[in-house]
Scaffold this motif. Structure first.
Motif, PDB file in Angstrom:
ATOM      1  N   LEU A  90     -83.573  81.590  80.382  1.00 51.81           N
ATOM      2  CA  LEU A  90     -83.396  82.584  81.442  1.00 51.81           C
ATOM      3  C   LEU A  90     -83.391  81.851  82.780  1.00 51.81           C
ATOM      4  O   LEU A  90     -84.414  81.299  83.199  1.00 51.81           O
ATOM      5  CB  LEU A  90     -84.522  83.619  81.382  1.00 51.81           C
ATOM      6  N   VAL A  91     -82.235  81.815  83.421  1.00 50.86           N
ATOM      7  CA  VAL A  91     -82.040  81.042  84.648  1.00 50.86           C
ATOM      8  C   VAL A  91     -82.061  81.982  85.857  1.00 50.86           C
ATOM      9  O   VAL A  91     -81.259  82.916  85.927  1.00 50.86           O
ATOM     10  CB  VAL A  91     -80.703  80.268  84.606  1.00 50.86           C
ATOM     11  N   ALA A  92     -82.988  81.746  86.790  1.00 53.77           N
ATOM     12  CA  ALA A  92     -83.130  82.600  87.977  1.00 53.77           C
ATOM     13  C   ALA A  92     -83.069  84.072  87.577  1.00 53.77           C
ATOM     14  O   ALA A  92     -82.256  84.832  88.101  1.00 53.77           O
ATOM     15  CB  ALA A  92     -82.042  82.272  89.004  1.00 53.77           C
ATOM     16  N   PRO A  93     -83.935  84.501  86.632  1.00 51.84           N
ATOM     17  CA  PRO A  93     -83.805  85.835  86.042  1.00 51.84           C
ATOM     18  C   PRO A  93     -84.067  86.973  87.020  1.00 51.84           C
ATOM     19  O   PRO A  93     -85.044  86.955  87.770  1.00 51.84           O
ATOM     20  CB  PRO A  93     -84.854  85.821  84.923  1.00 51.84           C
ATOM     21  N   VAL A  94     -83.177  87.954  87.007  1.00 53.73           N
ATOM     22  CA  VAL A  94     -83.341  89.179  87.790  1.00 53.73           C
ATOM     23  C   VAL A  94     -83.650  90.296  86.810  1.00 53.73           C
ATOM     24  O   VAL A  94     -82.760  90.782  86.103  1.00 53.73           O
ATOM     25  CB  VAL A  94     -82.066  89.504  88.602  1.00 53.73           C
ATOM     26  N   PHE A  95     -84.921  90.684  86.737  1.00 59.42           N
ATOM     27  CA  PHE A  95     -85.340  91.756  85.839  1.00 59.42           C
ATOM     28  C   PHE A  95     -85.490  93.083  86.591  1.00 59.42           C
ATOM     29  O   PHE A  95     -85.992  94.052  86.054  1.00 59.42           O
ATOM     30  CB  PHE A  95     -86.660  91.394  85.150  1.00 59.42           C
ATOM     31  N   GLY A  96     -85.066  93.105  87.834  1.00 57.38           N
ATOM     32  CA  GLY A  96     -85.047  94.345  88.595  1.00 57.38           C
ATOM     33  C   GLY A  96     -86.406  94.718  89.165  1.00 57.38           C
ATOM     34  O   GLY A  96     -87.342  93.929  89.205  1.00 57.38           O
ATOM     35  N   GLY A  97     -86.494  95.946  89.624  1.00 53.91           N
ATOM     36  CA  GLY A  97     -87.720  96.452  90.227  1.00 53.91           C
ATOM     37  C   GLY A  97     -87.579  96.602  91.726  1.00 53.91           C
ATOM     38  O   GLY A  97     -86.698  96.018  92.358  1.00 53.91           O
ATOM     39  N   LEU A  98     -88.473  97.402  92.309  1.00 51.95           N
ATOM     40  CA  LEU A  98     -88.404  97.656  93.739  1.00 51.95           C
ATOM     41  C   LEU A  98     -88.692  96.393  94.543  1.00 51.95           C
ATOM     42  O   LEU A  98     -88.195  96.232  95.659  1.00 51.95           O
ATOM     43  CB  LEU A  98     -89.403  98.758  94.119  1.00 51.95           C
ATOM     44  N   GLY A  99     -89.489  95.462  93.971  1.00 53.41           N
ATOM     45  CA  GLY A  99     -89.749  94.209  94.677  1.00 53.41           C
ATOM     46  C   GLY A  99     -88.474  93.438  94.916  1.00 53.41           C
ATOM     47  O   GLY A  99     -88.231  92.923  96.010  1.00 53.41           O
ATOM     48  N   THR A 100     -87.619  93.368  93.890  1.00 57.35           N
ATOM     49  CA  THR A 100     -86.325  92.699  94.042  1.00 57.35           C
ATOM     50  C   THR A 100     -85.459  93.423  95.060  1.00 57.35           C
ATOM     51  O   THR A 100     -84.841  92.813  95.933  1.00 57.35           O
ATOM     52  CB  THR A 100     -85.592  92.637  92.687  1.00 57.35           C
ATOM     53  N   ALA A 101     -85.413  94.758  94.930  1.00 51.68           N
ATOM     54  CA  ALA A 101     -84.570  95.549  95.833  1.00 51.68           C
ATOM     55  C   ALA A 101     -85.011  95.413  97.286  1.00 51.68           C
ATOM     56  O   ALA A 101     -84.193  95.185  98.179  1.00 51.68           O
ATOM     57  CB  ALA A 101     -84.603  97.016  95.404  1.00 51.68           C
ATOM     58  N   PHE A 102     -86.329  95.547  97.527  1.00 50.09           N
ATOM     59  CA  PHE A 102     -86.813  95.464  98.906  1.00 50.09           C
ATOM     60  C   PHE A 102     -86.689  94.044  99.451  1.00 50.09           C
ATOM     61  O   PHE A 102     -86.454  93.841 100.640  1.00 50.09           O
ATOM     62  CB  PHE A 102     -88.262  95.943  98.997  1.00 50.09           C
ATOM     63  N   GLY A 113     -75.648  99.334  97.690  1.00 49.39           N
ATOM     64  CA  GLY A 113     -75.880  99.363  96.252  1.00 49.39           C
ATOM     65  C   GLY A 113     -76.718 100.530  95.810  1.00 49.39           C
ATOM     66  O   GLY A 113     -76.579 101.010  94.671  1.00 49.39           O
ATOM     67  N   ALA A 114     -77.600 101.025  96.675  1.00 49.05           N
ATOM     68  CA  ALA A 114     -78.425 102.173  96.321  1.00 49.05           C
ATOM     69  C   ALA A 114     -77.613 103.453  96.216  1.00 49.05           C
ATOM     70  O   ALA A 114     -78.074 104.449  95.644  1.00 49.05           O
ATOM     71  CB  ALA A 114     -79.537 102.340  97.355  1.00 49.05           C
ATOM     72  N   GLN A 149     -75.818  98.677  88.586  1.00 54.08           N
ATOM     73  CA  GLN A 149     -76.605  98.255  89.743  1.00 54.08           C
ATOM     74  C   GLN A 149     -77.878  99.075  89.870  1.00 54.08           C
ATOM     75  O   GLN A 149     -78.966  98.544  90.088  1.00 54.08           O
ATOM     76  CB  GLN A 149     -75.787  98.394  91.029  1.00 54.08           C
ATOM     77  N   ARG A 150     -77.741 100.398  89.719  1.00 56.46           N
ATOM     78  CA  ARG A 150     -78.900 101.276  89.908  1.00 56.46           C
ATOM     79  C   ARG A 150     -79.964 101.046  88.845  1.00 56.46           C
ATOM     80  O   ARG A 150     -81.152 101.288  89.095  1.00 56.46           O
ATOM     81  CB  ARG A 150     -78.457 102.735  89.928  1.00 56.46           C
ATOM     82  N   GLN A 151     -79.564 100.584  87.680  1.00 57.41           N
ATOM     83  CA  GLN A 151     -80.554 100.319  86.635  1.00 57.41           C
ATOM     84  C   GLN A 151     -81.517  99.210  87.033  1.00 57.41           C
ATOM     85  O   GLN A 151     -82.621  99.125  86.497  1.00 57.41           O
ATOM     86  CB  GLN A 151     -79.851  99.972  85.321  1.00 57.41           C
ATOM     87  N   LEU A 152     -81.126  98.364  87.969  1.00 55.91           N
ATOM     88  CA  LEU A 152     -82.006  97.296  88.424  1.00 55.91           C
ATOM     89  C   LEU A 152     -82.975  97.749  89.514  1.00 55.91           C
ATOM     90  O   LEU A 152     -83.784  96.958  89.990  1.00 55.91           O
ATOM     91  CB  LEU A 152     -81.184  96.110  88.941  1.00 55.91           C
ATOM     92  N   LEU A 153     -82.918  99.017  89.914  1.00 52.25           N
ATOM     93  CA  LEU A 153     -83.861  99.513  90.903  1.00 52.25           C
ATOM     94  C   LEU A 153     -85.258  99.656  90.311  1.00 52.25           C
ATOM     95  O   LEU A 153     -86.245  99.701  91.042  1.00 52.25           O
ATOM     96  CB  LEU A 153     -83.394 100.858  91.473  1.00 52.25           C
ATOM     97  N   ARG A 154     -85.342  99.751  88.993  1.00 52.78           N
ATOM     98  CA  ARG A 154     -86.663  99.756  88.363  1.00 52.78           C
ATOM     99  C   ARG A 154     -86.788  98.527  87.475  1.00 52.78           C
ATOM    100  O   ARG A 154     -85.811  98.098  86.851  1.00 52.78           O
ATOM    101  CB  ARG A 154     -86.891 101.033  87.547  1.00 52.78           C
ATOM    102  N   ARG A 155     -87.964  97.962  87.454  1.00 56.97           N
ATOM    103  CA  ARG A 155     -88.180  96.734  86.675  1.00 56.97           C
ATOM    104  C   ARG A 155     -87.973  97.018  85.192  1.00 56.97           C
ATOM    105  O   ARG A 155     -88.519  97.968  84.638  1.00 56.97           O
ATOM    106  CB  ARG A 155     -89.582  96.187  86.922  1.00 56.97           C
TER     107      ARG A 155
END
Length: 266
Positions: A127-139, A152-153, A190-196
């Motif tokens: 897993l390279v530079a993994p983006v698992f989503g969540g509000l932390g990533t979004a903010f 994107g939101a 895209q929106r699915q990544l708004l939650r971890r």
């Protein structure tokens, strides 16, 4: 982490068939080494790995493949694609390879790989530079690049600046060329990544390596640690590199480290 046997949503609304782009590079020596399948993240296609990592992996003795998720690169269009559609693409391509594969995912493609590992028994996962989503990533993205992230939101395109993807060591014209190749990602995906996301446990408990950079301006150090802990380890870090490790100026360092690790676990 647990593994579900039934996924009712996928049975009720299965992924639609689509043309899939798969590029490959083969070792000159042939042999029966474990194949490596590279899965790009949102906005990227197989080209992102074909630039450097694909041929280099073959030179290290591994049959190498890079695919484009539906709606990306040379794969068929998919304006309504969801995460489960991308997971289906990866498992189908992996299952078509001649031997049990190693899956290497980048960015949100790392999340897709993590989800695919619950369906396909991989030899190993990276897993390279993994983006698992969540509000932390979004903010985090919103704070660093509000103009490019806010659309994107609402189903618009998330536009990452080249400064978020690459280090200053990569020549500006090259960074701009890569950034201009990024494609629009379907709003639903895209929106699915708004939650971890919480991927299910991999089938068969394969070894999993998490790779990243403490200077990544998309994925925080704490996010790298969180993902690595889920798989029982610590992240392998490359300071001074950007989010797109496979395209950055020092691209050879992480892929050599990955190949070294694969030689120990294969």
């Amino acid at each position: 982490m647990t593994t579900r046997v039934m996924r009712s949503q996928e049975w009720a609304d299965p992924p639609k068939p689509v043309r899939r782009e798969v590029l490959d590079a083969q070792p000159s020596s042939g042999g029966t080494a474990t194949p490596v399948l590279f899965v790009p993240g949102y906005g990227h296609g197989a080209w992102a790995f074909a630039q450097h990592w694909l041929e280099h992996t073959a030179e290290r003795g591994f049959p190498a493949y890079a695919m484009s998720l539906r709606g990306h690169g040379g794969s068929g269009p998919a304006p309504e694609a969801r995460l489960c559609d991308y997971v289906h693409d990866v498992t189908q391509v992996a299952a078509s390879l001649p031997r049990q594969a190693v899956l290497v995912g980048h960015g949100a493609g790392a999340l897709v790989v993590a989800m695919a590992m619950a369906r396909y028994p991989v030899r190993a996962g990276v897993l390279v530079a993994p983006v698992f989503g969540g509000l932390g990533t979004a903010f985090g993205l919103l704070g660093r690049n509000p103009a490019g992230t806010l659309p994107g939101a609402f189903g618009g395109r998330v536009s990452l600046r080249r400064e978020q993807l690459f280090s200053r060591a990569l020549p500006g014209n090259q960074a701009q060329t890569y950034a201009q190749r990024l494609q629009r990602v379907p709003g639903g995906a895209q929106r699915q990544l708004l939650r971890r996301q919480q991927p299910e446990a991999p089938v068969g408990a394969p070894p999993v390596l998490v790779v990243g950079s403490p200077d990544d301006r998309v994925v925080s150090g704490s996010a790298l640690e969180w993902v690595a802990r889920r798989y029982g380890g610590s992240p392998l870090l490359f300071p001074g590199m950007g989010h797109d490790l496979m395209l950055d100026a020092r691209w050879q360092e992480p892929i050599d480290a990955i190949a070294d690790w694969l030689e120990k676990v294969r």
